[in-house]
Design a protein around this motif. Structure first.
Motif, PDB file in Angstrom:
ATOM      1  N   ALA A 120       0.856  -1.191   0.000  1.00  0.00           N
ATOM      2  CA  ALA A 120       0.000   0.000   0.000  1.00  0.00           C
ATOM      3  C   ALA A 120       0.890   1.239   0.000  1.00  0.00           C
ATOM      4  O   ALA A 120       1.740   1.405   0.879  1.00  0.00           O
ATOM      5  CB  ALA A 120      -0.907  -0.006   1.222  1.00  0.00           C
ATOM      6  N   ILE A 121       0.707   2.096  -0.980  1.00  0.00           N
ATOM      7  CA  ILE A 121       1.525   3.296  -1.140  1.00  0.00           C
ATOM      8  C   ILE A 121       0.722   4.516  -0.679  1.00  0.00           C
ATOM      9  O   ILE A 121      -0.386   4.749  -1.150  1.00  0.00           O
ATOM     10  CB  ILE A 121       1.962   3.473  -2.604  1.00  0.00           C
ATOM     11  CG1 ILE A 121       2.784   2.272  -3.064  1.00  0.00           C
ATOM     12  CG2 ILE A 121       2.764   4.756  -2.777  1.00  0.00           C
ATOM     13  CD1 ILE A 121       3.162   2.310  -4.534  1.00  0.00           C
ATOM     14  N   GLY A 122       1.302   5.282   0.240  1.00  0.00           N
ATOM     15  CA  GLY A 122       0.642   6.477   0.731  1.00  0.00           C
ATOM     16  C   GLY A 122      -0.205   6.216   1.957  1.00  0.00           C
ATOM     17  O   GLY A 122      -1.332   6.715   2.066  1.00  0.00           O
ATOM     18  N   ARG A 148       9.445  13.287  -8.081  1.00  0.00           N
ATOM     19  CA  ARG A 148       9.093  12.059  -8.813  1.00  0.00           C
ATOM     20  C   ARG A 148       9.556  10.778  -8.095  1.00  0.00           C
ATOM     21  O   ARG A 148       9.922   9.793  -8.744  1.00  0.00           O
ATOM     22  CB  ARG A 148       9.667  12.128 -10.226  1.00  0.00           C
ATOM     23  CG  ARG A 148       9.114  13.277 -11.032  1.00  0.00           C
ATOM     24  CD  ARG A 148       9.944  13.558 -12.273  1.00  0.00           C
ATOM     25  NE  ARG A 148       9.921  12.461 -13.230  1.00  0.00           N
ATOM     26  CZ  ARG A 148       9.071  12.362 -14.227  1.00  0.00           C
ATOM     27  NH1 ARG A 148       8.142  13.293 -14.400  1.00  0.00           N
ATOM     28  NH2 ARG A 148       9.123  11.350 -15.064  1.00  0.00           N
ATOM     29  N   LEU A 149       9.540  10.783  -6.799  1.00  0.00           N
ATOM     30  CA  LEU A 149       9.935   9.590  -6.048  1.00  0.00           C
ATOM     31  C   LEU A 149       8.880   8.489  -6.143  1.00  0.00           C
ATOM     32  O   LEU A 149       9.213   7.299  -6.186  1.00  0.00           O
ATOM     33  CB  LEU A 149      10.193   9.946  -4.581  1.00  0.00           C
ATOM     34  CG  LEU A 149      11.337  10.920  -4.317  1.00  0.00           C
ATOM     35  CD1 LEU A 149      11.515  11.147  -2.817  1.00  0.00           C
ATOM     36  CD2 LEU A 149      12.641  10.407  -4.932  1.00  0.00           C
ATOM     37  N   LEU A 191       7.093   3.185  -8.581  1.00  0.00           N
ATOM     38  CA  LEU A 191       6.239   2.442  -9.503  1.00  0.00           C
ATOM     39  C   LEU A 191       7.057   1.769 -10.610  1.00  0.00           C
ATOM     40  O   LEU A 191       6.714   0.678 -11.065  1.00  0.00           O
ATOM     41  CB  LEU A 191       5.199   3.372 -10.121  1.00  0.00           C
ATOM     42  CG  LEU A 191       4.122   3.901  -9.168  1.00  0.00           C
ATOM     43  CD1 LEU A 191       3.153   4.806  -9.919  1.00  0.00           C
ATOM     44  CD2 LEU A 191       3.379   2.766  -8.499  1.00  0.00           C
ATOM     45  N   GLU A 192       8.126   2.416 -11.028  1.00  0.00           N
ATOM     46  CA  GLU A 192       8.972   1.804 -12.053  1.00  0.00           C
ATOM     47  C   GLU A 192       9.595   0.512 -11.541  1.00  0.00           C
ATOM     48  O   GLU A 192       9.676  -0.492 -12.289  1.00  0.00           O
ATOM     49  CB  GLU A 192      10.050   2.796 -12.472  1.00  0.00           C
ATOM     50  CG  GLU A 192       9.506   3.973 -13.287  1.00  0.00           C
ATOM     51  CD  GLU A 192      10.553   5.040 -13.544  1.00  0.00           C
ATOM     52  OE1 GLU A 192      10.313   5.896 -14.429  1.00  0.00           O
ATOM     53  OE2 GLU A 192      11.598   5.027 -12.862  1.00  0.00           O
ATOM     54  N   VAL A 193      10.019   0.504 -10.289  1.00  0.00           N
ATOM     55  CA  VAL A 193      10.590  -0.716  -9.705  1.00  0.00           C
ATOM     56  C   VAL A 193       9.519  -1.791  -9.569  1.00  0.00           C
ATOM     57  O   VAL A 193       9.730  -2.961  -9.940  1.00  0.00           O
ATOM     58  CB  VAL A 193      11.227  -0.413  -8.333  1.00  0.00           C
ATOM     59  CG1 VAL A 193      11.669  -1.711  -7.647  1.00  0.00           C
ATOM     60  CG2 VAL A 193      12.409   0.529  -8.493  1.00  0.00           C
ATOM     61  N   LEU A 194       8.365  -1.434  -9.024  1.00  0.00           N
ATOM     62  CA  LEU A 194       7.291  -2.413  -8.830  1.00  0.00           C
ATOM     63  C   LEU A 194       6.785  -2.953 -10.161  1.00  0.00           C
ATOM     64  O   LEU A 194       6.466  -4.149 -10.274  1.00  0.00           O
ATOM     65  CB  LEU A 194       6.141  -1.769  -8.051  1.00  0.00           C
ATOM     66  CG  LEU A 194       6.447  -1.338  -6.615  1.00  0.00           C
ATOM     67  CD1 LEU A 194       5.230  -0.664  -5.988  1.00  0.00           C
ATOM     68  CD2 LEU A 194       6.891  -2.535  -5.766  1.00  0.00           C
ATOM     69  N   VAL A 204      -1.538  11.595  -9.815  1.00  0.00           N
ATOM     70  CA  VAL A 204      -1.514  10.167 -10.147  1.00  0.00           C
ATOM     71  C   VAL A 204      -1.763   9.948 -11.634  1.00  0.00           C
ATOM     72  O   VAL A 204      -1.316   8.948 -12.216  1.00  0.00           O
ATOM     73  CB  VAL A 204      -2.556   9.403  -9.291  1.00  0.00           C
ATOM     74  CG1 VAL A 204      -3.975   9.836  -9.639  1.00  0.00           C
ATOM     75  CG2 VAL A 204      -2.395   7.905  -9.441  1.00  0.00           C
ATOM     76  N   GLU A 205      -2.437  10.900 -12.275  1.00  0.00           N
ATOM     77  CA  GLU A 205      -2.704  10.765 -13.707  1.00  0.00           C
ATOM     78  C   GLU A 205      -1.414  10.772 -14.524  1.00  0.00           C
ATOM     79  O   GLU A 205      -1.365  10.207 -15.620  1.00  0.00           O
ATOM     80  CB  GLU A 205      -3.627  11.895 -14.174  1.00  0.00           C
ATOM     81  CG  GLU A 205      -4.990  11.881 -13.523  1.00  0.00           C
ATOM     82  CD  GLU A 205      -5.813  13.103 -13.894  1.00  0.00           C
ATOM     83  OE1 GLU A 205      -5.476  13.759 -14.908  1.00  0.00           O
ATOM     84  OE2 GLU A 205      -6.788  13.409 -13.186  1.00  0.00           O
ATOM     85  N   ARG A 206      -0.374  11.402 -14.009  1.00  0.00           N
ATOM     86  CA  ARG A 206       0.890  11.463 -14.755  1.00  0.00           C
ATOM     87  C   ARG A 206       1.566  10.102 -14.856  1.00  0.00           C
ATOM     88  O   ARG A 206       2.450   9.905 -15.701  1.00  0.00           O
ATOM     89  CB  ARG A 206       1.849  12.463 -14.088  1.00  0.00           C
ATOM     90  CG  ARG A 206       1.376  13.907 -14.121  1.00  0.00           C
ATOM     91  CD  ARG A 206       2.494  14.855 -13.735  1.00  0.00           C
ATOM     92  NE  ARG A 206       2.934  14.642 -12.358  1.00  0.00           N
ATOM     93  CZ  ARG A 206       2.425  15.270 -11.301  1.00  0.00           C
ATOM     94  NH1 ARG A 206       1.439  16.150 -11.474  1.00  0.00           N
ATOM     95  NH2 ARG A 206       2.879  15.046 -10.098  1.00  0.00           N
ATOM     96  N   ASP A 207       1.158   9.175 -13.990  1.00  0.00           N
ATOM     97  CA  ASP A 207       1.793   7.857 -13.988  1.00  0.00           C
ATOM     98  C   ASP A 207       0.901   6.778 -14.588  1.00  0.00           C
ATOM     99  O   ASP A 207       1.116   5.583 -14.372  1.00  0.00           O
ATOM    100  CB  ASP A 207       2.177   7.469 -12.554  1.00  0.00           C
ATOM    101  CG  ASP A 207       3.333   8.304 -12.023  1.00  0.00           C
ATOM    102  OD1 ASP A 207       4.074   8.875 -12.849  1.00  0.00           O
ATOM    103  OD2 ASP A 207       3.487   8.398 -10.793  1.00  0.00           O
TER     104      ASP A 207
END
Length: 369
Positions: free
Chosen positions: A143-145, A159-160, A165-168, A184-187
């Motif tokens: 769970a993030i956040g 952009r941490l 998210l890139e790792v996951l 969140v839309e940017r990701d």
């Protein structure tokens, strides 16, 4: 009790300047505490009228080199065991945030420092990668956040969260995000493919549809209509979306059913709620906020809060801390479940598949099959 002398005088509302609080609440580990008082030589109100207001406090970002980033809990009332937070503190400045007292461990105030002194874990992606590669690591939903918003304004620059998210995504690890931030839309370029594999879900918190209330309750979070647009955008991208209508505060945000209806129309198909929690220093800050913004109903609000907490401002008992107890807690529970039943929310489960976890991909290994 409400009606007793507050630790700070009521600050003029216009002096808060877009923050949740306007004072540095002493944290519980400080050896000395100080109380302000009007000595008769000039109040904050008089200074403001004379144009002598203090400048709005700026956000300061401090770096942290984290030794570990995945947190673990075994609490029976929390629906996940693994959590991750790229930041400590949160610019959104939500007055009700149960995470404010966590800043005390950093020798910082849970008040103004929590929303202006943000700690950024600059090595979070590297440490996360290392932890996922440990032979003893067992994958489960992350769970993030959970104690800070991963999409607070500074994420736009640092952009941490995206690095996480890139790792996951590379490791095919399931994750869930809870946020008030439209960032969140940017990701979506990462989240949409993960969602298609049963690896991602997003919950958008909408506490109220009342923009004026949201402006003082969550001063730097996205406006309610903007969060509804975020739900629509994510759903259109194929990402499962739920809505959090937390926290429920008696006589303050009484539009739960309308929020659930609007979120459902935007595409959300899952929902959850919690009632207001006031641990440690948060109780005094919330009481002051009530006196600033709702002096006419402050006593009633706190009386109902205490009704749900066995006569106290807060009770940390696992059985009741999330939903409360008593008649008022039962009323909120019934309202929530009846609304969800009418809207067909929570009728299905969001499949998040930890069996796809492939840590070898983090080490540059290719798949054999």
């Amino acid at each position: 009790m409400l009606g007793a002398e507050l630790p700070y005088p009521t600050v003029p509302i216009h002096a808060i300047k877009g923050r949740g609080v306007a004072h540095r609440e002493p944290h519980r580990f400080e050896p000395d505490t100080r109380a302000c008082f009007d000595d008769g030589w000039g109040s904050l109100e008089q200074q403001a009228q004379a144009g002598e207001e203090a400048a709005a406090p700026a956000t300061e970002v401090r770096w942290e080199d984290a030794k570990s980033v995945i947190t673990r809990n075994s609490s029976p009332d929390i629906g996940f065991s693994l959590g991750l937070n790229p930041y400590r503190g949160c610019e959104h400045g939500c007055i009700y945030c149960y995470a404010r007292p966590s800043h005390s461990y950093l020798n910082l105030s849970p008040g103004l420092d929590f929303e202006t002194r943000i700690i950024a874990k600059r090595n979070i992606a590297e440490v996360l990668r290392t932890e996922l590669l440990q032979p003893s690591y067992k994958p489960d939903l992350i769970a993030i956040g959970t104690v800070t918003d991963a999409y607070q304004p500074i994420e736009r620059e640092w952009r941490l969260t995206r690095a996480v998210l890139e790792v996951l995504s590379l490791a095919r690890h399931p994750q869930a995000i809870v946020t008030k931030g439209s960032g969140v839309e940017r990701d979506m370029d990462l989240l949409a493919p993960m969602a298609a594999q049963g690896l991602a879900v997003v919950y958008v918190t909408i506490t109220t549809l009342d923009a004026q209330l949201a402006r003082i309750l969550e001063p730097r979070a996205a406006a309610p209509h903007r969060r509804l647009r975020t739900i629509r955008t994510l759903v259109e991208a194929g990402i499962p979306v739920g809505v959090s209508v937390s926290p429920q505060i008696p006589f303050i945000n009484d539009d739960m059913e309308q929020v659930l209806q609007a979120a459902h129309e935007a595409g959300a198909r899952h929902a959850f709620y919690q009632v207001l929690r006031l641990p440690w220093e948060l109780s005094a800050m919330f009481r002051l906020w009530l006196e600033q913004h709702y002096p006419d109903r402050a006593a009633r609000v706190m009386a109902r809060v205490q009704d749900m907490r066995g006569g106290k401002d807060y009770d940390a008992d696992f059985a009741t801390r999330m939903k409360g107890q008593g008649i008022w807690a039962d009323l909120i529970r019934q309202r929530f479940h009846k609304a969800c039943q009418r809207l067909a929310l929570n009728t299905t489960r969001i499949p998040l598949d930890a069996s796809q976890f492939r840590p070898g991909l983090l080490a540059g290994q290719s798949e054999l099959f």
